[in-house]
Design a protein around this motif. Structure first.
Motif, PDB file in Angstrom:
ATOM      1  N   GLY A  38      10.060 -18.881 -34.756  1.00  0.00           N
ATOM      2  CA  GLY A  38       9.124 -19.067 -33.672  1.00  0.00           C
ATOM      3  C   GLY A  38       7.760 -19.041 -34.087  1.00  0.00           C
ATOM      4  N   LEU A  39       7.113 -18.171 -35.082  1.00  0.00           N
ATOM      5  CA  LEU A  39       5.892 -18.216 -35.634  1.00  0.00           C
ATOM      6  C   LEU A  39       5.485 -19.689 -36.342  1.00  0.00           C
ATOM      7  CD1 LEU A  39       3.128 -16.734 -36.404  1.00  0.00           C
ATOM      8  CD2 LEU A  39       4.208 -16.006 -38.367  1.00  0.00           C
ATOM      9  N   SER A  40       6.544 -20.336 -36.983  1.00  0.00           N
ATOM     10  CA  SER A  40       6.121 -21.529 -37.710  1.00  0.00           C
ATOM     11  C   SER A  40       6.043 -22.392 -36.308  1.00  0.00           C
ATOM     12  CB  SER A  40       7.368 -21.859 -38.383  1.00  0.00           C
ATOM     13  OG  SER A  40       7.436 -21.075 -39.629  1.00  0.00           O
ATOM     14  N   LEU A  41       6.934 -22.485 -35.432  1.00  0.00           N
ATOM     15  CA  LEU A  41       6.795 -23.724 -34.274  1.00  0.00           C
ATOM     16  C   LEU A  41       5.640 -23.409 -33.513  1.00  0.00           C
ATOM     17  CD1 LEU A  41       8.107 -25.796 -32.391  1.00  0.00           C
ATOM     18  CD2 LEU A  41       9.172 -23.575 -31.216  1.00  0.00           C
ATOM     19  N   CYS A  42       4.922 -22.084 -33.325  1.00  0.00           N
ATOM     20  CA  CYS A  42       3.765 -21.989 -32.905  1.00  0.00           C
ATOM     21  C   CYS A  42       2.563 -22.639 -33.446  1.00  0.00           C
ATOM     22  CB  CYS A  42       3.714 -20.463 -32.166  1.00  0.00           C
ATOM     23  SG  CYS A  42       4.748 -19.983 -30.966  1.00  0.00           S
ATOM     24  N   ARG A  43       2.479 -22.426 -34.778  1.00  0.00           N
ATOM     25  CA  ARG A  43       1.664 -22.632 -35.645  1.00  0.00           C
ATOM     26  C   ARG A  43       1.478 -24.160 -35.417  1.00  0.00           C
ATOM     27  NH1 ARG A  43       3.326 -18.921 -40.295  1.00  0.00           N
ATOM     28  NH2 ARG A  43       1.782 -17.414 -40.240  1.00  0.00           N
ATOM     29  N   ILE A  44       2.196 -25.025 -35.376  1.00  0.00           N
ATOM     30  CA  ILE A  44       2.459 -26.486 -35.125  1.00  0.00           C
ATOM     31  C   ILE A  44       1.931 -27.061 -33.730  1.00  0.00           C
ATOM     32  CG2 ILE A  44       3.884 -28.505 -35.182  1.00  0.00           C
ATOM     33  CD1 ILE A  44       5.909 -27.077 -37.320  1.00  0.00           C
ATOM     34  N   GLU A  45       2.797 -26.335 -32.878  1.00  0.00           N
ATOM     35  CA  GLU A  45       2.454 -26.702 -31.414  1.00  0.00           C
ATOM     36  C   GLU A  45       1.300 -26.307 -31.130  1.00  0.00           C
ATOM     37  OE1 GLU A  45       4.390 -28.539 -29.650  1.00  0.00           O
ATOM     38  OE2 GLU A  45       5.674 -29.111 -31.166  1.00  0.00           O
ATOM     39  N   GLN A  46       0.650 -25.159 -31.472  1.00  0.00           N
ATOM     40  CA  GLN A  46      -0.636 -24.366 -30.591  1.00  0.00           C
ATOM     41  C   GLN A  46      -0.238 -24.370 -29.186  1.00  0.00           C
ATOM     42  OE1 GLN A  46      -3.349 -23.044 -32.133  1.00  0.00           O
ATOM     43  NE2 GLN A  46      -1.759 -22.920 -33.817  1.00  0.00           N
ATOM     44  N   PRO A  47       0.711 -23.737 -28.616  1.00  0.00           N
ATOM     45  CA  PRO A  47       0.800 -23.724 -27.149  1.00  0.00           C
ATOM     46  C   PRO A  47      -0.164 -22.931 -26.263  1.00  0.00           C
ATOM     47  CG  PRO A  47       2.243 -22.206 -28.194  1.00  0.00           C
ATOM     48  CD  PRO A  47       1.553 -23.007 -29.415  1.00  0.00           C
ATOM     49  N   GLU A  48      -0.228 -23.390 -25.206  1.00  0.00           N
ATOM     50  CA  GLU A  48      -1.047 -22.646 -24.186  1.00  0.00           C
ATOM     51  C   GLU A  48      -0.404 -21.408 -23.743  1.00  0.00           C
ATOM     52  OE1 GLU A  48      -2.609 -26.885 -23.863  1.00  0.00           O
ATOM     53  OE2 GLU A  48      -0.599 -25.974 -24.150  1.00  0.00           O
ATOM     54  N   LEU A  49       0.886 -21.446 -23.881  1.00  0.00           N
ATOM     55  CA  LEU A  49       1.708 -20.012 -23.319  1.00  0.00           C
ATOM     56  C   LEU A  49       2.976 -19.969 -24.349  1.00  0.00           C
ATOM     57  CD1 LEU A  49       2.171 -17.713 -21.310  1.00  0.00           C
ATOM     58  CD2 LEU A  49       3.701 -19.457 -20.081  1.00  0.00           C
ATOM     59  N   ILE A  50       3.087 -18.628 -24.597  1.00  0.00           N
ATOM     60  CA  ILE A  50       4.234 -18.109 -25.470  1.00  0.00           C
ATOM     61  C   ILE A  50       4.925 -17.166 -24.615  1.00  0.00           C
ATOM     62  CG2 ILE A  50       4.898 -16.993 -27.663  1.00  0.00           C
ATOM     63  CD1 ILE A  50       2.363 -17.983 -28.664  1.00  0.00           C
ATOM     64  N   LEU A  51       6.385 -17.285 -24.437  1.00  0.00           N
ATOM     65  CA  LEU A  51       7.101 -16.279 -24.100  1.00  0.00           C
ATOM     66  C   LEU A  51       7.946 -15.473 -25.220  1.00  0.00           C
ATOM     67  CD1 LEU A  51       6.625 -17.743 -21.231  1.00  0.00           C
ATOM     68  CD2 LEU A  51       8.891 -17.448 -20.592  1.00  0.00           C
ATOM     69  N   LEU A  52       7.906 -14.315 -25.456  1.00  0.00           N
ATOM     70  CA  LEU A  52       8.212 -13.655 -26.815  1.00  0.00           C
ATOM     71  C   LEU A  52       9.171 -12.586 -26.252  1.00  0.00           C
ATOM     72  CD1 LEU A  52       7.766 -12.627 -29.475  1.00  0.00           C
ATOM     73  CD2 LEU A  52       5.818 -11.661 -28.889  1.00  0.00           C
ATOM     74  N   ASP A  53      10.158 -12.509 -26.865  1.00  0.00           N
ATOM     75  CA  ASP A  53      11.335 -11.598 -26.757  1.00  0.00           C
ATOM     76  C   ASP A  53      10.775 -10.465 -27.666  1.00  0.00           C
ATOM     77  OD1 ASP A  53      13.426  -9.819 -26.553  1.00  0.00           O
ATOM     78  OD2 ASP A  53      14.794 -11.317 -27.273  1.00  0.00           O
ATOM     79  N   LEU A  54      10.565  -9.340 -26.994  1.00  0.00           N
ATOM     80  CA  LEU A  54      10.080  -8.141 -27.783  1.00  0.00           C
ATOM     81  C   LEU A  54      11.132  -7.385 -28.747  1.00  0.00           C
ATOM     82  CD1 LEU A  54       7.728  -6.758 -25.237  1.00  0.00           C
ATOM     83  CD2 LEU A  54       7.008  -8.189 -27.037  1.00  0.00           C
ATOM     84  N   ALA A  55      12.457  -7.686 -28.609  1.00  0.00           N
ATOM     85  CA  ALA A  55      13.488  -7.350 -29.372  1.00  0.00           C
ATOM     86  C   ALA A  55      14.123  -8.327 -30.300  1.00  0.00           C
ATOM     87  CB  ALA A  55      14.414  -6.655 -28.602  1.00  0.00           C
ATOM     88  N   LEU A  56      13.668  -8.934 -31.233  1.00  0.00           N
ATOM     89  CA  LEU A  56      14.121  -9.954 -32.079  1.00  0.00           C
ATOM     90  C   LEU A  56      14.857  -9.274 -33.349  1.00  0.00           C
ATOM     91  CD1 LEU A  56      11.004 -12.487 -31.874  1.00  0.00           C
ATOM     92  CD2 LEU A  56      13.438 -12.788 -30.887  1.00  0.00           C
TER      93      LEU A  56
END
Length: 220
Positions: A38-56
């Motif tokens: 997820g962190l790698s994907l966000c680095r690439i996409e630079q999204p405006e919004l992230i939905l994050l499960d807090l219990a990964l």
């Protein structure tokens, strides 16, 4: 608009992706099944919004939030969780989350409401979060009022039934220091036995029952 969903349950992740596409028409929504991807994907996409499960399974969601904030400084993050215990929601309130949605109590429509609120510059927190925060504010003996941040962290380890030596090795403290923290924590909470300490940690959400099960199965 780009949105990233980070959730380890495939079915839930797919549902969240579809809900996001419906809530924000024309959005590009992608998903990841664990914290690191997820962190790698966000680095690439630079999204405006992230939905994050807090219990990964691979990362504590709140620790991952700190990395996401650095990697994507302009992203807004909504935390999602099936846990609404006091410790989880206390951490939500202390975090940089723009919102929180309860998987157990809230609907797809309420998720869409949260997304619209957050993207409109507001903060959105579930009714469960507000109820717990009110209870903590009104309770003079609430753990967040009587335990230090270090004691709260160690309580999660005490709750797993670990010995002072095991905890000392894990957190790079002396065994004597850990023992003193244990004694002070129990005294502050009015607890007399290790069993009571474990029960308190479970009830407040410092430790999960499934985690204890894994420890028992491993002989620890």
């Amino acid at each position: 608009m780009k949105i990233v969903v980070i959730d380890d349950h495939a079915l839930m992740r797919d549902l969240l992706v579809k809900a996001c596409r419906e809530a924000v028409r024309g959005s590009s929504v992608s998903g990841a099944g664990d914290g690191e991807s997820g962190l790698s994907l966000c680095r690439i996409e630079q999204p405006e919004l992230i939905l994050l499960d807090l219990a990964l399974p691979d990362r504590d969601g709140f620790d991952l939030l700190d990395d996401l904030t650095v990697a994507c400084p302009h992203s807004k993050v909504i935390g999602i969780s099936g846990y609404s215990d006091e410790f989880t929601l206390h951490r939500v309130g202390q975090s940089k989350l723009s919102g929180f949605v309860d998987k157990k109590e809230q609907t797809v429509e309420q998720l869409a409401m949260a997304i619209r609120a957050v993207m409109g510059g507001e903060r959105y927190f579930s009714p469960a979060a507000n109820r717990v925060w009110m209870a903590l504010r009104n309770n003079p003996a609430a753990f967040n009022k009587i335990l230090s941040a270090r004691e709260q962290h160690l309580l999660g380890l005490f709750g797993r039934g670990l010995s002072n030596g095991e905890i000392a090795a894990a957190v790079n403290l002396s065994e004597l220091t850990v023992r003193n923290h244990r004694c002070r924590t129990m005294a502050k909470l009015g607890l007399r036995t290790s069993a009571e300490l474990i029960r308190y940690a479970l009830e407040k959400g410092f430790i999960r029952l499934e985690t204890l099960g894994r420890i028992d199965a491993g002989g620890g």
